[in-house]
Design an enzyme around this catalytic site. Sequence first.
Site, short mmCIF file in Angstrom:
data_model
loop_
_atom_site.label_atom_id
_atom_site.label_comp_id
_atom_site.label_asym_id
_atom_site.label_seq_id
_atom_site.Cartn_x
_atom_site.Cartn_y
_atom_site.Cartn_z
N GLY A 16 0.85 -1.19 0.00
CA GLY A 16 0.00 0.00 0.00
C GLY A 16 0.89 1.24 0.00
N LYS A 37 -0.39 -9.77 -0.58
CA LYS A 37 -1.25 -10.94 -0.40
C LYS A 37 -2.07 -11.26 -1.65
CE LYS A 37 -3.87 -10.44 3.38
NZ LYS A 37 -4.58 -10.71 4.64
N GLY A 51 -8.10 12.31 0.72
CA GLY A 51 -6.81 12.85 0.32
C GLY A 51 -5.75 12.72 1.39
N GLU A 119 -11.30 19.14 5.66
CA GLU A 119 -12.05 18.01 6.22
C GLU A 119 -12.22 18.18 7.71
OE1 GLU A 119 -9.95 14.48 4.93
OE2 GLU A 119 -11.19 14.37 3.15
N HIS A 240 -16.81 4.33 10.58
CA HIS A 240 -17.43 5.29 9.68
C HIS A 240 -18.94 5.12 9.84
CE1 HIS A 240 -18.60 7.45 6.11
NE2 HIS A 240 -17.36 7.89 6.00
N ARG A 286 -18.17 12.26 13.35
CA ARG A 286 -18.32 10.85 12.97
C ARG A 286 -18.63 9.90 14.13
NH1 ARG A 286 -13.41 8.97 9.01
NH2 ARG A 286 -14.15 10.12 7.23
N HIS A 347 -13.45 1.19 10.21
CA HIS A 347 -12.83 1.94 9.12
C HIS A 347 -11.31 2.06 9.26
CE1 HIS A 347 -12.87 4.78 5.86
NE2 HIS A 347 -12.48 5.80 6.60
N ARG A 382 -8.07 9.31 15.01
CA ARG A 382 -7.31 9.77 13.84
C ARG A 382 -7.99 10.95 13.19
NH1 ARG A 382 -7.84 8.10 7.80
NH2 ARG A 382 -9.98 7.85 8.48
C1 LIG Z 1 -12.62 3.49 2.17
C2 LIG Z 1 -11.42 4.14 2.80
C3 LIG Z 1 -11.20 5.51 2.62
C4 LIG Z 1 -10.08 6.11 3.21
N1 LIG Z 1 -9.81 7.43 2.95
C5 LIG Z 1 -8.66 7.99 3.43
C6 LIG Z 1 -8.29 9.33 3.08
O1 LIG Z 1 -8.98 10.01 2.33
N2 LIG Z 1 -7.12 9.82 3.58
C7 LIG Z 1 -6.30 9.10 4.42
O2 LIG Z 1 -5.25 9.60 4.85
N3 LIG Z 1 -6.64 7.83 4.75
C8 LIG Z 1 -7.77 7.27 4.27
N4 LIG Z 1 -8.08 5.97 4.59
C9 LIG Z 1 -7.10 5.20 5.39
C10 LIG Z 1 -5.90 4.87 4.51
O3 LIG Z 1 -6.36 4.50 3.23
C11 LIG Z 1 -5.08 3.73 5.10
O4 LIG Z 1 -4.78 3.98 6.43
C12 LIG Z 1 -3.77 3.55 4.32
O5 LIG Z 1 -4.05 3.40 2.96
C13 LIG Z 1 -3.01 2.34 4.84
O6 LIG Z 1 -1.93 2.11 4.00
P1 LIG Z 1 -0.93 0.91 4.30
O7 LIG Z 1 0.13 0.97 3.28
O8 LIG Z 1 -0.54 0.93 5.72
O9 LIG Z 1 -1.84 -0.41 4.10
P2 LIG Z 1 -2.72 -0.91 2.87
O10 LIG Z 1 -2.89 0.12 1.83
O11 LIG Z 1 -3.95 -1.50 3.45
O12 LIG Z 1 -1.82 -2.06 2.26
C14 LIG Z 1 -1.59 -3.25 2.97
C15 LIG Z 1 -0.77 -4.17 2.09
O13 LIG Z 1 -0.33 -5.28 2.88
C16 LIG Z 1 -0.57 -6.49 2.19
N5 LIG Z 1 -0.71 -7.55 3.19
C17 LIG Z 1 -1.51 -7.60 4.26
N6 LIG Z 1 -1.29 -8.74 4.95
C18 LIG Z 1 -0.33 -9.41 4.30
C19 LIG Z 1 0.33 -10.65 4.51
N7 LIG Z 1 0.05 -11.46 5.54
N8 LIG Z 1 1.26 -11.04 3.61
C20 LIG Z 1 1.56 -10.27 2.54
N9 LIG Z 1 0.99 -9.08 2.30
C21 LIG Z 1 0.06 -8.66 3.17
C22 LIG Z 1 -1.81 -6.22 1.38
O14 LIG Z 1 -1.89 -7.15 0.33
C23 LIG Z 1 -1.52 -4.78 0.92
O15 LIG Z 1 -0.63 -4.82 -0.18
C24 LIG Z 1 -9.19 5.35 4.01
C25 LIG Z 1 -9.42 3.99 4.19
C26 LIG Z 1 -10.52 3.38 3.59
C27 LIG Z 1 -10.73 1.92 3.78
#
Ligand SMILES: Cc1cc2nc3c(=O)[nH]c(=O)nc-3n(C[C@H](O)[C@H](O)[C@H](O)COP(=O)(O)OP(=O)(O)OC[C@H]3O[C@@H](n4cnc5c(N)ncnc54)[C@H](O)[C@@H]3O)c2cc1C
Length: 540
Positions: A16, A37, A51, A119, A240, A286, A347, A382
């Site tokens: 991510g 995954k 954003g 926001e 949410h 919220r 969320h 958050r």
């Molecule tokens: C609908 C929605 C709207 C949102 N809007 C906002 C916003 O506008 N602004 C904001 O700041 N935040 C927002 N958030 C929160 C934000 O999107 C997340 O906190 C952020 O994207 C997390 O990023 P990350 O890289 O930590 O994890 P993720 O993007 O969730 O990525 C996790 C990664 O880990 C991998 N993974 C997980 N477990 C394993 C495993 N056991 N083995 C191998 N790979 C694994 C997955 O495949 C994925 O590639 C939103 C969240 C949601 C759900």
Amino acid sequence: MASNLLEFEVLIIGSGAAGLSLALRMPDSVRCGLVSKRELSEGNTLYAQGGISAVLDSADSLESHVADTIEAGAGICVESVVRQVVERGPDNIRWLHHEGVAFTQTPATGDSEFHLTREGGHSHRRVVHAADATGKELETTLVERVRQRPNLTLLENHIAVDLIKRRQEGAAKQCVGAYLLDLQSERVVSVAAPCVVIATGGAAKVYLYTSNPDVATGDGIAMAWRAGCRVANMEFIQFHPTCLYHPKAKSFLVSEAVRGEGGRLLLPDGTRFMPGFDERAELAPRDVVARAIDHEMKRLGSDCVYLDISHRPAHFIEEHFPTILARCLELGFDMRKEPLPVVPAAHYTCGGIVVDSHGETDICGLFAIGEASYTGLHGANRMASNSLLECLVYGELAVERILTRLDRDIAPSSVPKWDESRVTDSDEEVVVSHNWDELRRFMWDYVGIVRSNKRLARARRRIDLLRIEIAEYYGNFRVGNDLLELRNLVDVADLIVQSALRRRESRGLHYTIDFPEMDPNQSQPTLLIPDNYVRRPKTR
Ligand SMILES: Cc1cc2nc3c(=O)[nH]c(=O)nc-3n(C[C@H](O)[C@H](O)[C@H](O)COP(=O)(O)OP(=O)(O)OC[C@H]3O[C@@H](n4cnc5c(N)ncnc54)[C@H](O)[C@@H]3O)c2cc1C
């Protein structure tokens, strides 16, 4: 996958915003494995709508961003962390822009080169965005970029099973790699790496209703806990208020903007209920709205409530909510003419694996960044759009530390092979799917938006039973994706319940009817320490 043993200098688990930005900041000379995954783009980042927050207009200030974040965090943010993240915000946005992420630029806000939105909780316009699909633009652009990098080996459809660590007599623990299950060949691969980064995202799948995609099962948090890392603030789960209630739209959010434009929340009999809970009615924060909906659903035993904006002209709805309208029509609801069934949904996971100022955990060489980590930024709640920022900043900070570690010329460790000699294929997959459903249902009912000691104790008893069943299953049968995720979800559920039981007050996102007030004597994070914890020497 040809070999059952792989070697990298850095193993990044998760693709991510956190994992991708870290991978792209690694110099070309460093050999990295990047694991996901499912396909690389699937994860919470892809679905982010709003954003990323950063101070980009001179009418705004870093001080103001810091103050707003601390205010939202209900007294338990770590100020030095907030400052570090906020200060690095503007450069991180410029870095993303440089990598090709196309943020909306017109009309520019003040003297910023980007259009900025405002926001909840932010006292200025400071959210950069790519229309209403920021996460998609960010994720797909960075995925394209990592595919071009020769030093990155991409391992899609591989699920990390557990970390591999080593401890020499009297010394701290060192992470030396991880086991991955290749979901296509169904074989477990051992990976040796002196630096391992957990970037696996949040754990909201532990709840029946969630805005998160299926991969958000808290795997990294559970793996780190089992390996001996401390975990903090797991009681603070953000809900949410309005997710569409439909079996096929598992995680479709109905944006807050619908309430902002006059949408009213109704009970199944059509009665409007929010004015009875808060004078701001549907426009209350919220957590207040989510709590009110939860209260009414539990009181009436109903599956959902309704969000009605059909009193606004059809053309207004078509112009303002094209994406929501289109998706609802696909599912058979016409929001121009009828109320939409909605439920609150888990969320965001505010807590996670405890890390230091550069994302390193309690185990040497093991890092955690993004939603899986607890840095101290979010405190008890958050603030909107601070989470993607945290992913980027800690990606950058972790790279700085990792490069100093690699400079010290760490000798590669041999890692033990995965032992499957005593297990067989399961002929009772139904046990796993039944336990998945049961766990997510009782977490929703007993550990959801409004908690009580009695409900938490009930959840704890069920978790203990599930844990015994899963340990037995895990010990006897060949591992598969569903079993691994279930094992992780049970561990994470336990961490949430333990944390919630320890916090004997209501603060931020944690609300309990047994202690409905905030207690100034409890202004500390909730820290859980595993039995196998060993203190890591301080890094200079
Ligand atoms: C609908 C929605 C709207 C949102 N809007 C906002 C916003 O506008 N602004 C904001 O700041 N935040 C927002 N958030 C929160 C934000 O999107 C997340 O906190 C952020 O994207 C997390 O990023 P990350 O890289 O930590 O994890 P993720 O993007 O969730 O990525 C996790 C990664 O880990 C991998 N993974 C997980 N477990 C394993 C495993 N056991 N083995 C191998 N790979 C694994 C997955 O495949 C994925 O590639 C939103 C969240 C949601 C759900």
